[in-house]
Motif scaffolding. Structure first.
Motif, PDB file in Angstrom:
ATOM      1  N   VAL A 152      60.728   6.934  15.187  1.00 31.70           N
ATOM      2  CA  VAL A 152      62.076   6.874  14.357  1.00 31.70           C
ATOM      3  C   VAL A 152      62.229   7.800  13.455  1.00 31.70           C
ATOM      4  O   VAL A 152      63.113   7.948  12.894  1.00 31.70           O
ATOM      5  CB  VAL A 152      62.133   5.544  13.922  1.00 31.70           C
ATOM      6  N   LEU A 153      61.082   8.611  12.934  1.00 32.34           N
ATOM      7  CA  LEU A 153      61.348   9.793  12.043  1.00 32.34           C
ATOM      8  C   LEU A 153      61.498  11.115  12.632  1.00 32.34           C
ATOM      9  O   LEU A 153      61.051  11.394  13.673  1.00 32.34           O
ATOM     10  CB  LEU A 153      59.861   9.985  11.416  1.00 32.34           C
ATOM     11  N   ARG A 154      62.728  11.659  12.002  1.00 30.94           N
ATOM     12  CA  ARG A 154      63.111  13.016  12.446  1.00 30.94           C
ATOM     13  C   ARG A 154      61.916  14.136  12.112  1.00 30.94           C
ATOM     14  O   ARG A 154      61.059  13.809  10.830  1.00 30.94           O
ATOM     15  CB  ARG A 154      64.215  13.532  11.896  1.00 30.94           C
ATOM     16  N   PRO A 155      61.764  15.199  12.548  1.00 29.60           N
ATOM     17  CA  PRO A 155      60.693  16.315  11.994  1.00 29.60           C
ATOM     18  C   PRO A 155      61.351  16.455  10.531  1.00 29.60           C
ATOM     19  O   PRO A 155      62.233  16.550   9.833  1.00 29.60           O
ATOM     20  CB  PRO A 155      61.178  17.481  12.578  1.00 29.60           C
ATOM     21  N   GLY A 156      60.184  16.241   9.559  1.00 32.11           N
ATOM     22  CA  GLY A 156      60.305  16.270   8.077  1.00 32.11           C
ATOM     23  C   GLY A 156      60.400  14.989   7.447  1.00 32.11           C
ATOM     24  O   GLY A 156      60.740  14.860   6.437  1.00 32.11           O
ATOM     25  N   GLY A 157      60.859  14.018   8.566  1.00 37.42           N
ATOM     26  CA  GLY A 157      61.061  12.539   8.105  1.00 37.42           C
ATOM     27  C   GLY A 157      60.056  11.816   7.365  1.00 37.42           C
ATOM     28  O   GLY A 157      58.826  12.299   7.484  1.00 37.42           O
ATOM     29  N   VAL A 158      60.328  10.992   6.344  1.00 36.14           N
ATOM     30  CA  VAL A 158      59.300  10.361   5.698  1.00 36.14           C
ATOM     31  C   VAL A 158      59.399   8.856   5.732  1.00 36.14           C
ATOM     32  O   VAL A 158      60.380   8.167   5.611  1.00 36.14           O
ATOM     33  CB  VAL A 158      59.690  10.821   4.044  1.00 36.14           C
ATOM     34  N   LEU A 159      58.137   8.066   5.865  1.00 32.18           N
ATOM     35  CA  LEU A 159      58.044   6.837   5.929  1.00 32.18           C
ATOM     36  C   LEU A 159      57.557   6.547   4.389  1.00 32.18           C
ATOM     37  O   LEU A 159      56.452   6.979   4.005  1.00 32.18           O
ATOM     38  CB  LEU A 159      57.088   6.165   6.906  1.00 32.18           C
ATOM     39  N   LEU A 160      58.172   5.450   3.712  1.00 29.08           N
ATOM     40  CA  LEU A 160      57.601   4.949   2.493  1.00 29.08           C
ATOM     41  C   LEU A 160      57.498   3.413   2.869  1.00 29.08           C
ATOM     42  O   LEU A 160      58.449   2.710   3.095  1.00 29.08           O
ATOM     43  CB  LEU A 160      58.694   5.248   1.447  1.00 29.08           C
ATOM     44  N   MET A 161      56.171   2.906   2.667  1.00 28.46           N
ATOM     45  CA  MET A 161      55.935   1.296   2.626  1.00 28.46           C
ATOM     46  C   MET A 161      55.132   1.052   1.725  1.00 28.46           C
ATOM     47  O   MET A 161      54.240   1.531   1.182  1.00 28.46           O
ATOM     48  CB  MET A 161      55.144   1.251   4.302  1.00 28.46           C
ATOM     49  N   VAL A 162      55.542  -0.225   1.187  1.00 28.78           N
ATOM     50  CA  VAL A 162      54.807  -0.835   0.168  1.00 28.78           C
ATOM     51  C   VAL A 162      53.755  -1.962   0.861  1.00 28.78           C
ATOM     52  O   VAL A 162      54.463  -2.777   1.646  1.00 28.78           O
ATOM     53  CB  VAL A 162      55.721  -1.108  -0.875  1.00 28.78           C
ATOM     54  N   HIS A 163      52.801  -2.080   0.461  1.00 24.08           N
ATOM     55  CA  HIS A 163      51.869  -3.163   0.657  1.00 24.08           C
ATOM     56  C   HIS A 163      50.858  -3.629  -0.336  1.00 24.08           C
ATOM     57  O   HIS A 163      50.515  -2.733  -1.126  1.00 24.08           O
ATOM     58  CB  HIS A 163      51.448  -3.269   2.096  1.00 24.08           C
ATOM     59  N   SER A 164      50.074  -4.541  -0.215  1.00 22.74           N
ATOM     60  CA  SER A 164      48.945  -4.957  -1.064  1.00 22.74           C
ATOM     61  C   SER A 164      47.735  -4.195  -0.536  1.00 22.74           C
ATOM     62  O   SER A 164      47.249  -3.964   0.657  1.00 22.74           O
ATOM     63  CB  SER A 164      48.791  -6.489  -1.060  1.00 22.74           C
ATOM     64  N   ALA A 165      46.534  -3.869  -1.557  1.00 20.66           N
ATOM     65  CA  ALA A 165      45.675  -3.107  -1.178  1.00 20.66           C
ATOM     66  C   ALA A 165      44.662  -4.335  -0.584  1.00 20.66           C
ATOM     67  O   ALA A 165      43.661  -4.017   0.128  1.00 20.66           O
ATOM     68  CB  ALA A 165      44.795  -2.676  -2.341  1.00 20.66           C
ATOM     69  N   LEU A 166      45.029  -5.472  -0.640  1.00 21.08           N
ATOM     70  CA  LEU A 166      44.320  -6.537   0.155  1.00 21.08           C
ATOM     71  C   LEU A 166      44.344  -6.344   1.381  1.00 21.08           C
ATOM     72  O   LEU A 166      43.319  -7.067   2.230  1.00 21.08           O
ATOM     73  CB  LEU A 166      44.913  -8.129  -0.339  1.00 21.08           C
ATOM     74  N   CYS A 167      45.325  -5.870   2.224  1.00 18.43           N
ATOM     75  CA  CYS A 167      45.333  -5.453   3.692  1.00 18.43           C
ATOM     76  C   CYS A 167      44.992  -4.261   3.914  1.00 18.43           C
ATOM     77  O   CYS A 167      45.253  -3.852   5.207  1.00 18.43           O
ATOM     78  CB  CYS A 167      46.701  -6.024   4.127  1.00 18.43           C
ATOM     79  N   ASP A 168      44.072  -3.532   3.145  1.00 18.13           N
ATOM     80  CA  ASP A 168      43.392  -2.303   3.333  1.00 18.13           C
ATOM     81  C   ASP A 168      44.163  -0.822   3.330  1.00 18.13           C
ATOM     82  O   ASP A 168      44.787  -0.699   4.494  1.00 18.13           O
ATOM     83  CB  ASP A 168      42.734  -2.546   4.611  1.00 18.13           C
ATOM     84  N   THR A 169      44.277  -0.367   2.316  1.00 23.58           N
ATOM     85  CA  THR A 169      45.233   0.762   2.174  1.00 23.58           C
ATOM     86  C   THR A 169      44.563   1.942   3.065  1.00 23.58           C
ATOM     87  O   THR A 169      45.216   2.752   3.817  1.00 23.58           O
ATOM     88  CB  THR A 169      45.002   1.119   0.711  1.00 23.58           C
ATOM     89  N   ASP A 170      43.385   2.049   3.129  1.00 13.39           N
ATOM     90  CA  ASP A 170      42.509   3.213   3.982  1.00 13.39           C
ATOM     91  C   ASP A 170      42.938   2.877   5.346  1.00 13.39           C
ATOM     92  O   ASP A 170      43.163   3.974   6.131  1.00 13.39           O
ATOM     93  CB  ASP A 170      40.937   3.157   3.796  1.00 13.39           C
ATOM     94  N   ALA A 171      42.990   1.601   5.949  1.00 11.09           N
ATOM     95  CA  ALA A 171      43.227   1.392   7.398  1.00 11.09           C
ATOM     96  C   ALA A 171      44.705   2.003   7.688  1.00 11.09           C
ATOM     97  O   ALA A 171      44.903   2.490   8.500  1.00 11.09           O
ATOM     98  CB  ALA A 171      43.199  -0.121   7.528  1.00 11.09           C
TER      99      ALA A 171
END
Length: 226
Positions: A152-171
């Motif tokens: 759903v992202l165009r070339p150059g498009g950006v996803l911004l998503m917020v969540h808790s580190a409890l659900c594993d940022t690195d993953a």
């Protein structure tokens, strides 16, 4: 985490119907991240899991053309009302994430999805817990957004998503990077536990997710399609 009664609407206020997620620290962190992006007239923004419509209205105020999606009818109604009361044009659709916008692409995708680890492996199908419960690892919805973002992202498009580190940022970073996106943590904040996390201390400690402090780290993930 959910308002028991409707809050007054007006400049700077949002109506939040019972059972709809009320804007909180995670909402504000994501809104600030949106402000750091180049968003204006001609920018197409998709808000996944819009809830009250707070982020959608915020993006519309920045000049964007905004589409907001939620699976819950009360959230759809709430977001439409808040857009109307704010005098902002937002298209609000009912649907399951990107299935509501088949074949469409966007410059920005914003999402504040359910992300709280739950003792139950079953996702709630109704009620306020639907706004935060996300399976035992908290990733039931986060992973789906990671997988859908490249389409759903165009070339150059950006996803911004917020969540808790409890659900594993690195993953999250690894999953998005594996899909070909350039990823980073755009922002972080540590906040005191709310009532839901306080009620799950024993479960979270049993999962090895908590230290001695009752503080939650929120992260904003930024992923760009190069």
């Amino acid at each position: 985490m959910v308002a028991d009664t409707a809050a007054p609407a007006g400049p700077g206020h949002l109506m939040t119907l019972p059972g709809v997620y009320a804007p909180q620290d995670d909402t504000g962190l994501l809104a600030r991240a949106l402000c750091r992006e180049t968003i204006g007239p001609g920018t197409d923004v998709l808000d996944l899991g819009t809830g009250s419509g707070a982020l959608a209205v915020h993006a519309a105020r920045l000049g964007a053309r905004v589409t907001a999606v939620d699976i819950a009818w009360r959230a759809v109604l709430t977001a439409r009302l808040n857009a109307m009361l704010a005098r902002q044009r937002v298209t609000v659709l009912r649907g399951d994430l990107t299935s509501a916008v088949p074949g469409r692409t966007y410059d920005f995708v914003a999402s504040n999805p359910p992300y709280v680890p739950s003792p139950s492996g079953q996702l709630p199908r109704r009620g306020p817990a639907r706004s935060w419960d996300a399976g035992q690892d908290g990733r039931a919805v986060v992973d789906r957004i990671c997988d859908a973002a490249p389409e759903v992202l165009r070339p150059g498009g950006v996803l911004l998503m917020v969540h808790s580190a409890l659900c594993d940022t690195d993953a999250t970073l690894a999953r998005l990077s594996g899909a070909g996106l350039e990823t980073t943590v755009a922002d972080r904040a540590r906040i005191p536990f709310g009532p839901v996390l306080r009620s799950r201390r024993t479960f979270l400690r049993g999962q090895g997710l908590l230290d001695a402090e009752d503080l939650e780290e929120l992260v904003v993930i930024r992923a760009e399609r190069i």
